[in-house]
Design a protein around this motif. Sequence first.
Motif, short mmCIF file in Angstrom:
data_model
loop_
_atom_site.label_atom_id
_atom_site.label_comp_id
_atom_site.label_asym_id
_atom_site.label_seq_id
_atom_site.Cartn_x
_atom_site.Cartn_y
_atom_site.Cartn_z
N LEU A 75 0.84 -1.21 0.00
CA LEU A 75 0.00 0.00 0.00
C LEU A 75 0.87 1.26 0.00
CD1 LEU A 75 -2.61 -1.05 2.73
CD2 LEU A 75 -2.89 -1.18 0.25
N THR A 76 0.31 2.35 -0.50
CA THR A 76 0.99 3.64 -0.40
C THR A 76 0.96 4.09 1.06
OG1 THR A 76 -1.02 4.94 -0.74
CG2 THR A 76 0.20 4.27 -2.73
N GLU A 77 1.75 5.11 1.41
CA GLU A 77 1.80 5.56 2.81
C GLU A 77 0.42 6.00 3.34
OE1 GLU A 77 4.03 6.30 0.58
OE2 GLU A 77 5.94 5.60 1.39
N PRO A 78 -0.33 6.83 2.59
CA PRO A 78 -1.67 7.20 3.09
C PRO A 78 -2.59 5.99 3.26
CG PRO A 78 -0.97 8.73 1.39
CD PRO A 78 0.03 7.61 1.38
N ILE A 146 3.58 12.53 8.99
CA ILE A 146 4.03 11.62 7.91
C ILE A 146 3.30 11.96 6.61
CG2 ILE A 146 3.98 9.23 7.08
CD1 ILE A 146 4.59 8.32 9.93
N LEU A 147 1.99 12.18 6.70
CA LEU A 147 1.22 12.52 5.51
C LEU A 147 1.67 13.85 4.92
CD1 LEU A 147 -2.34 11.39 6.71
CD2 LEU A 147 -0.91 10.28 4.99
N LYS A 148 1.99 14.79 5.79
CA LYS A 148 2.51 16.09 5.34
C LYS A 148 3.85 15.92 4.63
CE LYS A 148 4.29 20.40 7.35
NZ LYS A 148 4.59 21.09 8.64
N PHE A 149 4.70 15.05 5.19
CA PHE A 149 6.02 14.80 4.60
C PHE A 149 5.89 14.11 3.25
CE2 PHE A 149 9.64 11.90 3.98
CZ PHE A 149 10.68 12.83 3.95
N VAL A 150 4.97 13.15 3.15
CA VAL A 150 4.77 12.42 1.90
C VAL A 150 4.26 13.36 0.80
CG1 VAL A 150 3.37 10.64 0.77
CG2 VAL A 150 4.42 10.18 2.99
N THR A 151 3.34 14.25 1.19
CA THR A 151 2.76 15.20 0.23
C THR A 151 3.78 16.24 -0.21
OG1 THR A 151 0.63 14.93 1.34
CG2 THR A 151 0.82 16.78 -0.18
N ASN A 152 4.57 16.73 0.76
CA ASN A 152 5.54 17.79 0.47
C ASN A 152 6.83 17.52 1.23
OD1 ASN A 152 6.67 20.17 -0.41
ND2 ASN A 152 5.69 21.42 1.17
N PRO A 153 7.68 16.62 0.71
CA PRO A 153 8.93 16.28 1.40
C PRO A 153 9.82 17.50 1.62
CG PRO A 153 8.51 14.78 -0.43
CD PRO A 153 7.54 15.91 -0.56
N GLU A 160 11.58 16.93 11.97
CA GLU A 160 10.49 16.86 12.96
C GLU A 160 10.11 15.40 13.23
OE1 GLU A 160 6.97 19.52 12.71
OE2 GLU A 160 8.04 20.44 11.03
N LEU A 161 10.14 14.60 12.18
CA LEU A 161 9.70 13.21 12.30
C LEU A 161 10.68 12.32 13.06
CD1 LEU A 161 8.08 12.32 8.85
CD2 LEU A 161 7.04 12.04 11.11
N GLU A 226 10.32 2.55 8.14
CA GLU A 226 11.48 2.24 7.29
C GLU A 226 11.41 3.07 6.01
OE1 GLU A 226 15.04 0.56 7.20
OE2 GLU A 226 13.61 0.12 8.79
N ARG A 227 10.22 3.24 5.49
CA ARG A 227 10.05 4.08 4.28
C ARG A 227 10.39 5.53 4.58
NH1 ARG A 227 4.27 2.42 1.59
NH2 ARG A 227 4.59 0.17 1.43
#
Length: 232
Positions: A75-78, A146-153, A160-161, A226-227
């Motif tokens: 699955l994707t992160e979201p 995490i969702l914020k990072f995935v959307t806009n790395p 922060e993470l 890990e991702r």
Amino acid sequence: MSSFTLQTQVSDIVTAVPQTADLFRALRIDFCCGGKVPLEEAAYKRKLDAAVILEEIKTLETKMADYRESRPGELTEPELIEYIQHKHHAFLREELPALTPYVTKLARVHGEHHPELLRVQAIFADLSKELLEHTEDEDLNVFPLILKFVTNPSLQAAEELKPLVSELEQEHEQAGGLLKELREITSGFAPPVDACGTYRLVYQRLAMLEKDTFEHIHLENNVLFERMRAAE
């Protein structure tokens, strides 16, 4: 053709074929907190035949090859976060409060003759508190980041993470330790021969809790987190 060998890490096997978690759990091989070791080494520590285990894993892999829904590692992160929340977080929020009165009753009624049940009650209380606080922290703080990072790395989001993920992994380690102690003092969740219905119910549901929590920890430690590290 299977790509698994005796040198494949236990955690990678469970990521690829989640059903192998049941096999590893039955063999008392840690696949979440201590899963980053080759199958051969994990089997050696438990004095087991690694080649036999590998064949069982390959059989399971073949059986599950077309069962795509049971492969959350793809699955994707979201999607993975939603899967964790809907399957594992929801289970904990329902099961832990529901099981509490049964554990309390068991310790009260049988604790005098089975003093280990008093320790079971104490461990369960600690575990419940830790897991519920842990899942709330993930839902409110870590998963949105995490969702914020995935959307806009960005470097800032990554920084922060880091401490948050590290703290969650430490909490996973603590929860894993409590579950291992719970398994030990209940002799593998095996009730006495003359156990009443409540006794059997509690042990059966504690075993289910262990299974679900180890799968939950595995998905976060060995897949999602890990991702995040790889993306940084």
